[in-house]
Design a protein around this motif. Sequence first.
Motif, PDB file in Angstrom:
ATOM      1  N   PHE A 106       0.847  -2.053 -34.114  1.00 20.18           N
ATOM      2  CA  PHE A 106      -0.381  -1.350 -33.728  1.00 20.18           C
ATOM      3  C   PHE A 106      -0.664  -0.298 -34.795  1.00 20.18           C
ATOM      4  O   PHE A 106       0.247   0.353 -35.302  1.00 20.18           O
ATOM      5  CB  PHE A 106      -0.234  -0.670 -32.362  1.00 20.18           C
ATOM      6  CG  PHE A 106      -1.333   0.332 -32.093  1.00 20.18           C
ATOM      7  CD1 PHE A 106      -2.564  -0.079 -31.626  1.00 20.18           C
ATOM      8  CD2 PHE A 106      -1.141   1.686 -32.358  1.00 20.18           C
ATOM      9  CE1 PHE A 106      -3.584   0.837 -31.410  1.00 20.18           C
ATOM     10  CE2 PHE A 106      -2.152   2.609 -32.154  1.00 20.18           C
ATOM     11  CZ  PHE A 106      -3.374   2.178 -31.679  1.00 20.18           C
ATOM     12  N   PHE A 107      -1.936  -0.135 -35.141  1.00 17.26           N
ATOM     13  CA  PHE A 107      -2.370   0.909 -36.065  1.00 17.26           C
ATOM     14  C   PHE A 107      -3.628   1.564 -35.510  1.00 17.26           C
ATOM     15  O   PHE A 107      -4.442   0.908 -34.842  1.00 17.26           O
ATOM     16  CB  PHE A 107      -2.761   0.331 -37.436  1.00 17.26           C
ATOM     17  CG  PHE A 107      -1.702  -0.434 -38.165  1.00 17.26           C
ATOM     18  CD1 PHE A 107      -0.930   0.172 -39.155  1.00 17.26           C
ATOM     19  CD2 PHE A 107      -1.499  -1.782 -37.904  1.00 17.26           C
ATOM     20  CE1 PHE A 107       0.025  -0.543 -39.849  1.00 17.26           C
ATOM     21  CE2 PHE A 107      -0.544  -2.517 -38.595  1.00 17.26           C
ATOM     22  CZ  PHE A 107       0.221  -1.894 -39.575  1.00 17.26           C
ATOM     23  N   ASN A 108      -3.823   2.857 -35.822  1.00 17.15           N
ATOM     24  CA  ASN A 108      -5.136   3.454 -35.629  1.00 17.15           C
ATOM     25  C   ASN A 108      -5.467   4.355 -36.814  1.00 17.15           C
ATOM     26  O   ASN A 108      -4.601   4.708 -37.622  1.00 17.15           O
ATOM     27  CB  ASN A 108      -5.249   4.205 -34.293  1.00 17.15           C
ATOM     28  CG  ASN A 108      -4.442   5.494 -34.231  1.00 17.15           C
ATOM     29  OD1 ASN A 108      -3.969   6.027 -35.229  1.00 17.15           O
ATOM     30  ND2 ASN A 108      -4.272   6.019 -33.020  1.00 17.15           N
ATOM     31  N   GLY A 109      -6.749   4.702 -36.927  1.00 24.27           N
ATOM     32  CA  GLY A 109      -7.197   5.571 -38.004  1.00 24.27           C
ATOM     33  C   GLY A 109      -8.530   6.186 -37.649  1.00 24.27           C
ATOM     34  O   GLY A 109      -9.282   5.646 -36.832  1.00 24.27           O
ATOM     35  N   TYR A 110      -8.833   7.347 -38.281  1.00 23.01           N
ATOM     36  CA  TYR A 110     -10.062   8.045 -37.934  1.00 23.01           C
ATOM     37  C   TYR A 110     -10.584   8.818 -39.138  1.00 23.01           C
ATOM     38  O   TYR A 110      -9.825   9.285 -40.000  1.00 23.01           O
ATOM     39  CB  TYR A 110      -9.852   8.992 -36.752  1.00 23.01           C
ATOM     40  CG  TYR A 110      -8.447   9.510 -36.584  1.00 23.01           C
ATOM     41  CD1 TYR A 110      -8.010  10.652 -37.261  1.00 23.01           C
ATOM     42  CD2 TYR A 110      -7.559   8.853 -35.751  1.00 23.01           C
ATOM     43  CE1 TYR A 110      -6.719  11.122 -37.100  1.00 23.01           C
ATOM     44  CE2 TYR A 110      -6.252   9.308 -35.583  1.00 23.01           C
ATOM     45  CZ  TYR A 110      -5.842  10.452 -36.265  1.00 23.01           C
ATOM     46  OH  TYR A 110      -4.563  10.914 -36.123  1.00 23.01           O
ATOM     47  N   SER A 111     -11.906   8.930 -39.186  1.00 25.08           N
ATOM     48  CA  SER A 111     -12.566   9.695 -40.237  1.00 25.08           C
ATOM     49  C   SER A 111     -12.266  11.178 -40.050  1.00 25.08           C
ATOM     50  O   SER A 111     -11.845  11.612 -38.970  1.00 25.08           O
ATOM     51  CB  SER A 111     -14.073   9.442 -40.205  1.00 25.08           C
ATOM     52  OG  SER A 111     -14.621   9.849 -38.959  1.00 25.08           O
ATOM     53  N   PRO A 112     -12.490  12.012 -41.079  1.00 25.82           N
ATOM     54  CA  PRO A 112     -12.151  13.439 -40.972  1.00 25.82           C
ATOM     55  C   PRO A 112     -12.842  14.155 -39.826  1.00 25.82           C
ATOM     56  O   PRO A 112     -12.305  15.144 -39.301  1.00 25.82           O
ATOM     57  CB  PRO A 112     -12.578  14.001 -42.325  1.00 25.82           C
ATOM     58  CG  PRO A 112     -12.487  12.850 -43.265  1.00 25.82           C
ATOM     59  CD  PRO A 112     -12.896  11.649 -42.467  1.00 25.82           C
ATOM     60  N   ASP A 113     -14.028  13.687 -39.429  1.00 24.15           N
ATOM     61  CA  ASP A 113     -14.717  14.322 -38.304  1.00 24.15           C
ATOM     62  C   ASP A 113     -14.494  13.579 -36.989  1.00 24.15           C
ATOM     63  O   ASP A 113     -15.028  13.983 -35.949  1.00 24.15           O
ATOM     64  CB  ASP A 113     -16.218  14.445 -38.590  1.00 24.15           C
ATOM     65  CG  ASP A 113     -16.898  13.094 -38.780  1.00 24.15           C
ATOM     66  OD1 ASP A 113     -16.218  12.039 -38.738  1.00 24.15           O
ATOM     67  OD2 ASP A 113     -18.129  13.083 -38.998  1.00 24.15           O
ATOM     68  N   GLY A 114     -13.726  12.506 -37.012  1.00 28.23           N
ATOM     69  CA  GLY A 114     -13.446  11.744 -35.801  1.00 28.23           C
ATOM     70  C   GLY A 114     -14.563  10.819 -35.367  1.00 28.23           C
ATOM     71  O   GLY A 114     -14.416  10.109 -34.369  1.00 28.23           O
ATOM     72  N   ALA A 115     -15.673  10.782 -36.092  1.00 27.98           N
ATOM     73  CA  ALA A 115     -16.816   9.984 -35.651  1.00 27.98           C
ATOM     74  C   ALA A 115     -16.572   8.479 -35.778  1.00 27.98           C
ATOM     75  O   ALA A 115     -17.142   7.686 -35.026  1.00 27.98           O
ATOM     76  CB  ALA A 115     -18.061  10.379 -36.442  1.00 27.98           C
ATOM     77  N   VAL A 116     -15.762   8.075 -36.760  1.00 27.70           N
ATOM     78  CA  VAL A 116     -15.418   6.671 -36.946  1.00 27.70           C
ATOM     79  C   VAL A 116     -13.952   6.496 -36.586  1.00 27.70           C
ATOM     80  O   VAL A 116     -13.090   7.276 -37.036  1.00 27.70           O
ATOM     81  CB  VAL A 116     -15.662   6.207 -38.396  1.00 27.70           C
ATOM     82  CG1 VAL A 116     -15.229   4.760 -38.583  1.00 27.70           C
ATOM     83  CG2 VAL A 116     -17.129   6.397 -38.767  1.00 27.70           C
TER      84      VAL A 116
ATOM     85  N   GLY B 293      -4.114   8.731 -39.404  1.00 25.74           N
ATOM     86  CA  GLY B 293      -3.895   7.826 -38.293  1.00 25.74           C
ATOM     87  C   GLY B 293      -2.420   7.708 -37.996  1.00 25.74           C
ATOM     88  O   GLY B 293      -1.592   8.487 -38.489  1.00 25.74           O
ATOM     89  N   SER B 294      -2.092   6.726 -37.182  1.00 24.94           N
ATOM     90  CA  SER B 294      -0.708   6.485 -36.789  1.00 24.94           C
ATOM     91  C   SER B 294      -0.504   4.988 -36.633  1.00 24.94           C
ATOM     92  O   SER B 294      -1.459   4.219 -36.577  1.00 24.94           O
ATOM     93  CB  SER B 294      -0.377   7.200 -35.475  1.00 24.94           C
ATOM     94  OG  SER B 294      -0.637   8.586 -35.560  1.00 24.94           O
ATOM     95  N   ARG B 295       0.743   4.598 -36.570  1.00 26.00           N
ATOM     96  CA  ARG B 295       1.061   3.201 -36.310  1.00 26.00           C
ATOM     97  C   ARG B 295       2.293   3.137 -35.438  1.00 26.00           C
ATOM     98  O   ARG B 295       3.078   4.099 -35.355  1.00 26.00           O
ATOM     99  CB  ARG B 295       1.329   2.447 -37.609  1.00 26.00           C
ATOM    100  CG  ARG B 295       2.671   2.761 -38.262  1.00 26.00           C
ATOM    101  CD  ARG B 295       2.886   1.938 -39.519  1.00 26.00           C
ATOM    102  NE  ARG B 295       4.185   2.144 -40.145  1.00 26.00           N
ATOM    103  CZ  ARG B 295       5.189   1.270 -40.107  1.00 26.00           C
ATOM    104  NH1 ARG B 295       5.038   0.124 -39.457  1.00 26.00           N
ATOM    105  NH2 ARG B 295       6.317   1.514 -40.718  1.00 26.00           N
ATOM    106  N   ASP B 296       2.463   2.011 -34.747  1.00 24.25           N
ATOM    107  CA  ASP B 296       3.740   1.755 -34.113  1.00 24.25           C
ATOM    108  C   ASP B 296       4.113   0.294 -34.289  1.00 24.25           C
ATOM    109  O   ASP B 296       3.274  -0.554 -34.595  1.00 24.25           O
ATOM    110  CB  ASP B 296       3.775   2.209 -32.647  1.00 24.25           C
ATOM    111  CG  ASP B 296       2.979   1.332 -31.692  1.00 24.25           C
ATOM    112  OD1 ASP B 296       3.027   0.097 -31.807  1.00 24.25           O
ATOM    113  OD2 ASP B 296       2.327   1.889 -30.795  1.00 24.25           O
TER     114      ASP B 296
END
Length: 363
Positions: free
Chosen positions: A33-43, A172-175
């Motif tokens: 699993f991975f996630n990621g986000y833009s600096p403002d969190g909008a994406v 972001g983070s991953r597991d």
Amino acid sequence: MAITPADDFLIHQTPYTFDRVATSDRNFYDRYFFNGYSPDGAVYFGVAMGQYPNLGITDAAFSIVVDGRQRVVRASKRLGPDRMASAVGPISVEVVRPLHELRVRVEPNAYGIEADLRFIARSLPVEEPHFFRMAGNVPVMDYTRMTQHGGWSGTIRVDGREFALEAARWWGSRDHSWGIRTVGVRDPRGAPPQQPPQFFWNWAPLNFPDLCTLYTVSEHGDGTRWHQSGVILTPYPDATMTEAAVDYRLKFKSGTRWLESAVITLAPEHGEPLEITFEPLYAFLMKGLGYGDPKWGHGMWVGEDAVDGTEYVLSDEQPLQNLHVQQVSRVRAGSREGLGVFEIIVFGPHAPTGFKEMLDPAP
């Protein structure tokens, strides 16, 4: 059994070839699993890829939120003998440098989502305490999970619109988890359960400029904990890891089981507790990565080399029909400001937060 490329490495854990796992339990799985986000969190984007050796299936999904719409491309196929072939349809994951760098790609497809990304570790990998849970006499969870924080570089394209990611700014983070956990079609095992289903789950990996944190709590309906962990990490190059006791204060949005706000506390044995406040921005629907989807759920057979896509308009989605979400959040710890997610499932009664029935909403 068959000889596979993985069998050429000195890493065997059983007397068998790598296409066979040590248990015959149908629910054995191995998943990224991975996630990621833009600096403002909008994406925000999420990625999942899983193998189910005793079901003979592998699947994957990439899902991204842009302008209030959550787009999804997903794929599934027969697993085959080569478990090192981590590609399903247009989606692939490559381990470039173990525990430091991974590559995620989404090749051009009919659903308008493409990506070529590299996850660069910011923190040490965290082995969370082992997950084990019984339903009566049957183990329904028996697995290990490793979680890690990082930054993303590369590009994502959605209908021709391009996002350029820089690892210093897109976090972001991953597991990576593996073991026994319910997958595929419902598994009827003997006598029906004596107690109604209940599940209270919190998981929050967070990124700050100078810190990374991980918090997780799972509780029975009376509030007793069957799993918990907390970690405070400093990023590379001087990476450190400090374990911490955890606690929470949650406020739910009226009429839902989603958070309006939250405060978690990470208390190391030595040093001052770290109190972190959450300001949820929106909810990412985990069904977009297969979690609980009735057709495209993890380990569901949907056909040979199947590829599909869908879209959710987040403002139209009903919270009580989407209990499993990651709430993308701005977070604050003293003067620090960061970003992350609070992943939550509250199903059934849970005395500490005031829920008494299967799906009663917050007042």
